[in-house]
Structures are given as structure tokens and as C-alpha cells.
Design an enzyme around this catalytic site. Sequence first.
Site, PDB file in Angstrom:
ATOM      1  N   THR A 126       0.904  -1.181   0.058  1.00 13.87           N
ATOM      2  CA  THR A 126      -0.071  -0.025  -0.132  1.00 13.87           C
ATOM      3  C   THR A 126       0.899   1.292  -0.318  1.00 13.87           C
ATOM      4  OG1 THR A 126      -1.608  -1.232   1.262  1.00 13.87           O
ATOM      5  CG2 THR A 126      -1.930   1.211   1.136  1.00 13.87           C
ATOM      6  N   ARG A 159     -13.187  -8.482  -1.003  1.00 11.32           N
ATOM      7  CA  ARG A 159     -12.626  -7.989   0.242  1.00 11.32           C
ATOM      8  C   ARG A 159     -12.207  -6.481   0.017  1.00 11.32           C
ATOM      9  NH1 ARG A 159      -7.258  -5.533   1.677  1.00 11.32           N
ATOM     10  NH2 ARG A 159      -7.240  -5.788   3.932  1.00 11.32           N
ATOM     11  N   THR A 219      -0.775   1.829   6.519  1.00 14.21           N
ATOM     12  CA  THR A 219      -0.523   0.639   5.654  1.00 14.21           C
ATOM     13  C   THR A 219      -0.516  -0.659   6.654  1.00 14.21           C
ATOM     14  OG1 THR A 219       1.856   0.728   5.902  1.00 14.21           O
ATOM     15  CG2 THR A 219       0.925   1.959   3.857  1.00 14.21           C
TER      16      THR A 219
END
Length: 318
Positions: free
Chosen positions: A168, A196, A219
Site C-alpha cells: 500500500t 474484500r 498501511t
Amino acid sequence: MLIIASHNGASGIADAMRALKNDGSAMDAVEIGIRVVEADPSDHTVGYNGYPNILGELELDASIMDGRTLNSGAVALMRGFPYAISVARQVMERKLPHVLLAGAGAERFAREINAEAWEDMLTDEIRAVWRGRLAASTATGEFPSLSDDSPLLEWVKLATDPERVAGTVNFIAIDGQGDIAAGVSTSGWAWKYPGRIGDSPIIGAGNYADNRYGACACTGMGEMAIRAGTARSLVLYLQMGMPLREAARQAMIDLRDLGGDYIGGMNLIALDRDGAHIGLSADAGRTYIYQQADMAEHVEVEREVVEISARWAGLPRE
Ligand code: GLY
């Protein structure tokens, strides 16, 4: 002027700072910086060529928040459009009465605004990694054929693959007007269950910005940030008068209250309205980057460790 980012924002921070120096807004800087990472095929946790879900499909999540107005835009589960952060920003800029679009609706919106679409969002290399991971989990070592009707409950336990959970990208910027913006983009957990959604597109979980106090982006294991409202918590602690370091540590310490089987890594970066900044992680050795307008290039600094995992059960709740 200041930009802070997760370490993998290094490829985009120079472009983001250039935008700020050319009178771009904090929102511009965040979008520009993240787009570079989204287009980078070597980052397998963000944008193009990220790790796909268990069915081999790449589903992207992103959000952006404007600290001037608390306006925000987000997309989740979007396929076929590499620049998720730009589509997220348009959800906000086009003045929809919505904050978050997901799945087919996000893709429809992206088409309607002529967002850049790429036919193939994965390289053969990443498809091979995905196929290999699934094959290695069968008794025969052969790649299983998973269809729309296949049960995935057992397969999706691969999503805890410890080598591929992290990732991320986070960017937070303060522009020349003192305005703050924060953005997050991700391809989510490798091998996740289709559908998800992590914390990255959830305002208050993985992303929050408020000019009056500061901003935070996360993250790590997004489910934890969703459950604890981590980014909003940190900014609320600033609002309550805590100094940045205390606010950030408390937002991490709150994660110790989470029970359940899936407690793992969490990382955050944050700044306050005066430009103090910090990075925290549950794990040692993690870094973040920052650059001020008077710096020729960004600097990478170690994150402070705040232990949160169940491995440290018995830590005080504080
Ligand atoms: N933090 C990113 C995710 O969990 O998807």
C-alpha cells in the site's frame, strides 16, 4: 510545504514536490505522487501489476481526503483502471452525493469520466506467481481451476501469506496555503477473497485529513485499521490536544484491544498542522520518507516501533 509518504512513495515524491513548488495544491501533490507508484510494475501492492485476488483478478482500492473541507472520494474493488487515486479524486470533484464507489459501479463511473483504462493489468510474471502459489497448495502440485462456483473459504487462507500482506502507498502533503491532503492506494492483500475491501478506501480507517489538526494514513493489515478507526482516532487525539507523538502512539496502542485470529502488522504516517511528522510501525526496521520544499531530495527515516501484535499479549492497554 511538506510531503510525507510510505517508503514505496520514493518513486513519486519528487513529482509531487514539483507540483507543490509550481503552486499545486496538497490534493494535486498527493494525486501526482501516488499515480507514479500506481503505474510502477515493480510495486506489487499498488495499482498496475499488484498481487491479484484468489481468482487472479486485480481489484484496486484508493481514497483521497481534502483537509480544507473534509471532502473525500474513494473507490474500491475497481478493475481495469490503473489510476485508482485519480478516479477516487473525481468521485469527490464531480460532486456526487457519494464518497465511496465500489466494484462495477466504480468501473462504470471511471468509464463515464473517461479515466485511463488498461486492457491487461497484470504481467505474466505476477500471473505466474499467483498460479505457483495456488499450485503449491494442492496435494498434486497442479494449478487448480477455480470457477465462479468454487468454494473459496479454505483457499482464501492463503491471503495471510506473510510475505505478501505488506504494501500500500500513503502520501500526505501540506501546500503553500497550509492546506493538508492525504491519499492512499492499494491492490490489497495478495490472494484475498474476491470483494474484500481494506482500510485504504475507508475514510477514517486508512486515511484522514483535517487542516485544523493534521492527517494520518495507514498501511498494513487493513482489517485492523477498519475495526479501530485508526486514522480518524489519531486526528481526534490531536483535536483533543495531544502532541503528535502521543496521538500517534495512542492510535497504535488502541489496536492492542483487538481480539481475533488476524492481528498482525500495522504502520502509519502522520503529521500535525505545524508540519511535525512521524512514522510508526508494529515491526522493527520499517521506514517512511519526507521532503520539505527547501530539500533537494527526500530523506528516508526509521519508524518508531509500537508493539501491538497478539505476540505481545499482556502489553498494557494504556
Ligand atoms: N492496508 C491495505 C489493505 O489492507 O488492503
